[in-house]
Design a protein around this motif. Sequence first.
Motif, short mmCIF file in Angstrom:
data_model
loop_
_atom_site.label_atom_id
_atom_site.label_comp_id
_atom_site.label_asym_id
_atom_site.label_seq_id
_atom_site.Cartn_x
_atom_site.Cartn_y
_atom_site.Cartn_z
N TYR A 59 87.56 -59.54 19.90
CA TYR A 59 87.57 -60.53 20.98
C TYR A 59 88.82 -60.32 21.83
O TYR A 59 89.93 -60.23 21.29
N MET A 60 88.65 -60.24 23.16
CA MET A 60 89.79 -60.03 24.05
C MET A 60 89.45 -60.48 25.46
O MET A 60 88.28 -60.64 25.81
N HIS A 61 90.48 -60.66 26.27
CA HIS A 61 90.29 -61.04 27.68
C HIS A 61 89.88 -59.83 28.50
O HIS A 61 90.43 -58.75 28.33
N PRO A 62 88.95 -60.01 29.44
CA PRO A 62 88.59 -58.94 30.37
C PRO A 62 89.43 -59.01 31.66
O PRO A 62 88.90 -59.25 32.75
N LEU A 63 90.75 -58.88 31.51
CA LEU A 63 91.74 -58.84 32.59
C LEU A 63 92.06 -60.20 33.20
O LEU A 63 92.94 -60.29 34.07
N VAL A 64 91.39 -61.25 32.77
CA VAL A 64 91.68 -62.62 33.21
C VAL A 64 91.69 -63.51 31.96
O VAL A 64 91.10 -63.16 30.94
N ALA A 109 84.63 -56.17 38.16
CA ALA A 109 84.51 -54.71 38.24
C ALA A 109 84.61 -54.09 36.86
O ALA A 109 83.86 -53.15 36.54
N LEU A 110 85.52 -54.60 36.02
CA LEU A 110 85.64 -54.09 34.64
C LEU A 110 84.32 -54.30 33.90
O LEU A 110 83.81 -53.38 33.25
N LEU A 111 83.76 -55.50 33.99
CA LEU A 111 82.51 -55.79 33.30
C LEU A 111 81.38 -54.90 33.81
O LEU A 111 80.55 -54.43 33.03
N ALA A 112 81.38 -54.63 35.11
CA ALA A 112 80.37 -53.72 35.67
C ALA A 112 80.55 -52.31 35.11
O ALA A 112 79.55 -51.64 34.79
N HIS A 113 81.80 -51.86 34.96
CA HIS A 113 82.06 -50.55 34.34
C HIS A 113 81.54 -50.51 32.91
O HIS A 113 80.90 -49.53 32.50
N ARG A 121 88.22 -65.97 30.55
CA ARG A 121 87.05 -65.28 30.00
C ARG A 121 87.49 -64.54 28.74
O ARG A 121 88.61 -64.07 28.66
N THR A 122 86.56 -64.45 27.82
CA THR A 122 86.76 -63.63 26.62
C THR A 122 85.51 -62.81 26.43
O THR A 122 84.40 -63.32 26.60
N VAL A 123 85.69 -61.54 26.09
CA VAL A 123 84.55 -60.72 25.72
C VAL A 123 84.63 -60.42 24.24
O VAL A 123 85.71 -60.26 23.67
N ALA A 124 83.46 -60.38 23.63
CA ALA A 124 83.32 -59.93 22.24
C ALA A 124 82.62 -58.58 22.32
O ALA A 124 81.52 -58.48 22.88
N MET A 125 83.29 -57.56 21.80
CA MET A 125 82.72 -56.21 21.83
C MET A 125 82.71 -55.63 20.43
O MET A 125 83.66 -55.83 19.67
N ALA A 126 81.65 -54.91 20.10
CA ALA A 126 81.61 -54.20 18.83
C ALA A 126 82.80 -53.24 18.80
O ALA A 126 83.16 -52.65 19.82
N GLN A 127 83.39 -53.09 17.63
CA GLN A 127 84.54 -52.20 17.48
C GLN A 127 84.21 -50.80 17.96
O GLN A 127 85.02 -50.14 18.61
N THR A 128 83.00 -50.34 17.70
CA THR A 128 82.61 -49.00 18.13
C THR A 128 82.57 -48.89 19.66
O THR A 128 82.93 -47.86 20.22
#
Length: 176
Positions: free
Chosen positions: A144-149, A17-21, A152-159
Amino acid sequence: MDASSAFQDSLPVSSDALLAHLTEWGLDYRLHEHVPLRTVEESKAVEDQFMVPCEKALRVKNLYLRDKKKRNYLVTLEQNREIDLKGLGAALGVGNLSFGSPDRLMQNLGIRPGAVSPLAMLNGVNNNVRFFMDAAAQEAEVIYMHPLVNDRTVAMAQTDVMAFFERIGCEVTWLP
């Protein structure tokens, strides 16, 4: 119960759900799946599987803390940064800090130990959790951070990370 995606449906907001958001809000991310990671050392052992060479990246460690007045804090730091809880409490101007219990972690951030992440502020903003982030994040291209689990790790642009905080109404207090 562990903090992997196998149990995400028992969270107030699932990782899916977080990733969908994030997608719905136009925030880009790269998703990496891996073995469950509970510590910085375990993360370092697998990060070469998804790190991009020459990328100005911030890899984080996260602390869920409480003070004597029962106020809750999420502190996100560069993973190699040394931390002294007494000194941190003084730097935050909140006195002595201790780690929050797993039950309080679930109640206030909607996650389990091992999956603590700045993305959990999606739940924390509604539970008066104050968020502090290492000022090094302001210089990073990617975080780089966990998406609540923790598998899994997500890499997101700082912006995009900052846009996420703005979207959910999370005030970031920077730690020098």
